[in-house]
Design an enzyme around this catalytic site. Structure first.
Site, mmCIF file in Angstrom:
data_model
loop_
_atom_site.group_PDB
_atom_site.id
_atom_site.type_symbol
_atom_site.label_atom_id
_atom_site.label_comp_id
_atom_site.label_asym_id
_atom_site.label_seq_id
_atom_site.Cartn_x
_atom_site.Cartn_y
_atom_site.Cartn_z
ATOM 1 N N ASN A 186 -3.064 6.382 -1.139
ATOM 2 C CA ASN A 186 -2.785 6.629 0.275
ATOM 3 C C ASN A 186 -2.138 7.977 0.546
ATOM 4 O O ASN A 186 -2.178 8.473 1.669
ATOM 5 C CB ASN A 186 -1.948 5.489 0.840
ATOM 6 C CG ASN A 186 -2.831 4.297 1.143
ATOM 7 O OD1 ASN A 186 -3.956 4.471 1.616
ATOM 8 N ND2 ASN A 186 -2.363 3.105 0.857
ATOM 9 N N GLU B 36 -4.622 0.227 -8.352
ATOM 10 C CA GLU B 36 -3.552 1.171 -8.700
ATOM 11 C C GLU B 36 -2.385 0.338 -9.229
ATOM 12 O O GLU B 36 -1.937 -0.592 -8.548
ATOM 13 C CB GLU B 36 -3.074 1.854 -7.407
ATOM 14 C CG GLU B 36 -3.225 3.320 -7.339
ATOM 15 C CD GLU B 36 -2.705 3.889 -6.010
ATOM 16 O OE1 GLU B 36 -2.484 3.178 -5.012
ATOM 17 O OE2 GLU B 36 -2.520 5.109 -5.999
ATOM 18 N N HIS C 170 -1.938 -2.598 -6.606
ATOM 19 C CA HIS C 170 -2.509 -2.230 -5.303
ATOM 20 C C HIS C 170 -4.032 -2.289 -5.342
ATOM 21 O O HIS C 170 -4.684 -1.411 -5.903
ATOM 22 C CB HIS C 170 -2.010 -0.820 -4.916
ATOM 23 C CG HIS C 170 -2.470 -0.369 -3.575
ATOM 24 N ND1 HIS C 170 -2.662 0.952 -3.255
ATOM 25 C CD2 HIS C 170 -2.786 -1.065 -2.458
ATOM 26 C CE1 HIS C 170 -3.068 1.046 -2.014
ATOM 27 N NE2 HIS C 170 -3.155 -0.164 -1.506
ATOM 28 N N SER D 179 0.821 -1.210 0.000
ATOM 29 C CA SER D 179 0.000 0.000 0.000
ATOM 30 C C SER D 179 0.853 1.256 0.000
ATOM 31 O O SER D 179 0.333 2.345 -0.203
ATOM 32 C CB SER D 179 -0.942 -0.004 1.194
ATOM 33 O OG SER D 179 -0.224 -0.232 2.374
HETATM 34 N N1 CAA Z 1 -16.099 -8.711 1.294
HETATM 35 C C1 CAA Z 1 -16.894 -8.901 0.219
HETATM 36 N N2 CAA Z 1 -18.014 -8.188 -0.009
HETATM 37 C C2 CAA Z 1 -18.355 -7.257 0.902
HETATM 38 C C3 CAA Z 1 -17.592 -7.017 2.055
HETATM 39 C C4 CAA Z 1 -16.422 -7.790 2.233
HETATM 40 N N3 CAA Z 1 -15.599 -7.601 3.294
HETATM 41 N N4 CAA Z 1 -18.172 -6.022 2.770
HETATM 42 C C5 CAA Z 1 -19.284 -5.667 2.088
HETATM 43 N N5 CAA Z 1 -19.391 -6.408 0.962
HETATM 44 C C6 CAA Z 1 -20.425 -6.298 -0.079
HETATM 45 C C7 CAA Z 1 -21.780 -6.703 0.441
HETATM 46 O O1 CAA Z 1 -21.981 -8.097 0.281
HETATM 47 C C8 CAA Z 1 -22.697 -5.903 -0.467
HETATM 48 O O2 CAA Z 1 -22.793 -6.538 -1.718
HETATM 49 P P1 CAA Z 1 -24.047 -6.319 -2.711
HETATM 50 O O3 CAA Z 1 -24.288 -4.844 -2.848
HETATM 51 O O4 CAA Z 1 -23.559 -6.948 -3.972
HETATM 52 O O5 CAA Z 1 -25.177 -7.008 -2.081
HETATM 53 C C9 CAA Z 1 -21.919 -4.591 -0.698
HETATM 54 O O6 CAA Z 1 -20.548 -4.914 -0.417
HETATM 55 C C10 CAA Z 1 -22.390 -3.497 0.213
HETATM 56 O O7 CAA Z 1 -22.281 -3.944 1.549
HETATM 57 P P2 CAA Z 1 -23.214 -3.500 2.739
HETATM 58 O O8 CAA Z 1 -24.576 -3.160 2.210
HETATM 59 O O9 CAA Z 1 -23.134 -4.532 3.806
HETATM 60 O O10 CAA Z 1 -22.518 -2.254 3.369
HETATM 61 P P3 CAA Z 1 -22.161 -0.870 2.736
HETATM 62 O O11 CAA Z 1 -23.161 -0.438 1.715
HETATM 63 O O12 CAA Z 1 -21.890 -0.006 3.896
HETATM 64 O O13 CAA Z 1 -20.785 -1.144 1.963
HETATM 65 C C11 CAA Z 1 -18.458 -1.037 1.929
HETATM 66 C C12 CAA Z 1 -19.677 -1.640 2.609
HETATM 67 C C13 CAA Z 1 -18.400 -1.512 0.485
HETATM 68 C C14 CAA Z 1 -17.238 -1.537 2.686
HETATM 69 C C15 CAA Z 1 -18.585 0.535 1.956
HETATM 70 O O14 CAA Z 1 -18.834 0.960 3.263
HETATM 71 C C16 CAA Z 1 -17.366 1.240 1.437
HETATM 72 O O15 CAA Z 1 -17.174 1.385 0.248
HETATM 73 N N6 CAA Z 1 -16.504 1.723 2.379
HETATM 74 C C17 CAA Z 1 -15.261 2.408 2.016
HETATM 75 C C18 CAA Z 1 -14.227 1.378 1.652
HETATM 76 C C19 CAA Z 1 -12.937 2.004 1.273
HETATM 77 O O16 CAA Z 1 -12.734 3.213 1.258
HETATM 78 N N7 CAA Z 1 -11.973 1.151 0.949
HETATM 79 C C20 CAA Z 1 -10.646 1.574 0.628
HETATM 80 C C21 CAA Z 1 -9.828 1.480 1.865
HETATM 81 S S1 CAA Z 1 -8.196 2.027 1.577
HETATM 82 C C22 CAA Z 1 -7.426 0.684 0.953
HETATM 83 O O17 CAA Z 1 -7.926 -0.395 0.862
HETATM 84 C C23 CAA Z 1 -6.046 0.930 0.493
HETATM 85 C C24 CAA Z 1 -5.005 0.853 1.520
HETATM 86 O O18 CAA Z 1 -3.868 0.632 1.089
HETATM 87 C C25 CAA Z 1 -5.180 1.099 2.935
#
Ligand code: CAA
Length: 283
Positions: free
Chosen positions: A190, A152, A140, A119
């Site tokens: 990031n 990425e 990434h 990351s």
């Molecule tokens: N694995 C697989 N699928 C998942 C999941 C997981 N851990 N968590 C949620 N889902 C799926 C659900 O099954 C659902 O699928 P469908 O729409 O197809 O039915 C969908 O995602 C939406 O889930 P929820 O309705 O339960 O919850 P939500 O609408 O709040 O979405 C989320 C959850 C997708 C995590 C959303 O909150 C989100 O996009 N959050 C931000 C995530 C983000 O910013 N990620 C980047 C982090 S930074 C990074 O990763 C880089 C780094 O280097 C640190």
């Protein structure tokens, strides 16, 4: 370059997600970790995710079985001798990654591409641990991997155009969107996300608002799916601190200084969702 078999190193949240999307796209996948129980945990996470798809009527039980059958457990790095591409998703530690890449360089076939899901660590430095820096690249993925569309793709100093093109094409077959970036601390994702999270922590630290208020402002005011403190817990506070330290060290600018409250939480073992407590409690 034709890629049929992919080894994913690290069966944690990121590695198992990457293995899942690769298997769903039809690749043969070797999911590798140090211990069989780590690989088992990753495999059961994949099955749980796929079962949710079956329950929602998006996949048949037969399709689920076919995807699961394409994933083979591995605890031996020697298995890299059979693969066309390795995607490393082990811990964020340069010494460990350099060691893994040096070993892979010895084991993997000459044509194999070695990618890292790091990351924020420099791809150029990881590549320097091998004798094939032109075949080393950053790939990434975002968490949760099965849901997030972005990959990425980071070119190291020596990454060959042909290798970049192959990885871009593979990313599209995973139904993800590749975005090309150069090798600078935190890349693009990031470098922008973590200072925002760090600022949210400073906002809490300075008593400007409660954690709930800070998250609500960013969710409702900016249309973010999660508030920054919830997102920090989701990513892991140790990971957030590590990335902030990488930015601080890499750019030397005080604007990247990790908030003392973030340091304190990590020292306390409050690492977010995975440890049961971070800014919020998950018990
Ligand atoms: N694995 C697989 N699928 C998942 C999941 C997981 N851990 N968590 C949620 N889902 C799926 C659900 O099954 C659902 O699928 P469908 O729409 O197809 O039915 C969908 O995602 C939406 O889930 P929820 O309705 O339960 O919850 P939500 O609408 O709040 O979405 C989320 C959850 C997708 C995590 C959303 O909150 C989100 O996009 N959050 C931000 C995530 C983000 O910013 N990620 C980047 C982090 S930074 C990074 O990763 C880089 C780094 O280097 C640190």
């Amino acid at each position: 370059m034709s890629v049929k078999t992919i080894m994913v190193i690290g069966a944690g949240q990121m590695g198992s997600g990457i293995a899942q999307v690769c298997a769903q796209a039809g690749y043969d996948v070797l999911l590798n970790d140090l211990k069989p129980e780590f690989v088992e945990r990753g495999l059961s996470g994949i099955k749980k995710n796929l079962n949710r798809q079956v329950d929602k009527g998006r996949m048949t039980a037969e399709q689920l079985d076919a995807v699961v059958d394409r994933v083979t457990a591995s605890t031996d790095l020697q298995d890299a001798s059979k693969v066309d591409l390795v995607i490393e998703a082990a811990v964020e530690n340069m010494d460990i990654k350099a060691k893994i890449f040096a070993q892979l360089d010895e084991i993997a076939p000459e044509h194999a591409i070695l990618a890292s899901n790091t990351s924020s660590l420099p791809i150029t430095e990881i590549a320097a641990a091998t004798k094939r820096p032109e075949k080393v690249i950053g790939m990434h993925f975002m968490n949760p991997v099965p849901v997030m569309k972005l990959v990425e793709i980071i070119r190291g100093l020596a990454t060959a155009d042909e290798v970049y093109q192959t990885i871009e094409d593979i990313t599209k077959t995973l139904e993800k969107v590749p975005v090309e970036v150069n090798d600078f601390p935190g890349f693009v994702s990031n470098r922008i996300l973590m200072p925002m999270i760090n600022e949210a922590i400073y906002t809490l630290y300075e008593g400007v608002a409660t954690k709930e208020a800070i998250d609500e402002v960013m969710k409702l005011g900016m249309n973010h799916p999660m508030g920054p403190l919830t997102l920090a817990d989701f990513i892991g506070l140790d990971t957030c601190l590590y990335i902030m330290e990488t930015l601080h060290e890499g750019f030397g600018d005080d604007k990247y200084r990790p908030c003392p409250l973030l340091r304190k939480y990590v020292k306390a073992g409050w690492l977010g969702k995975k440890s049961g407590r971070g800014f919020y409690s998950y018990e």
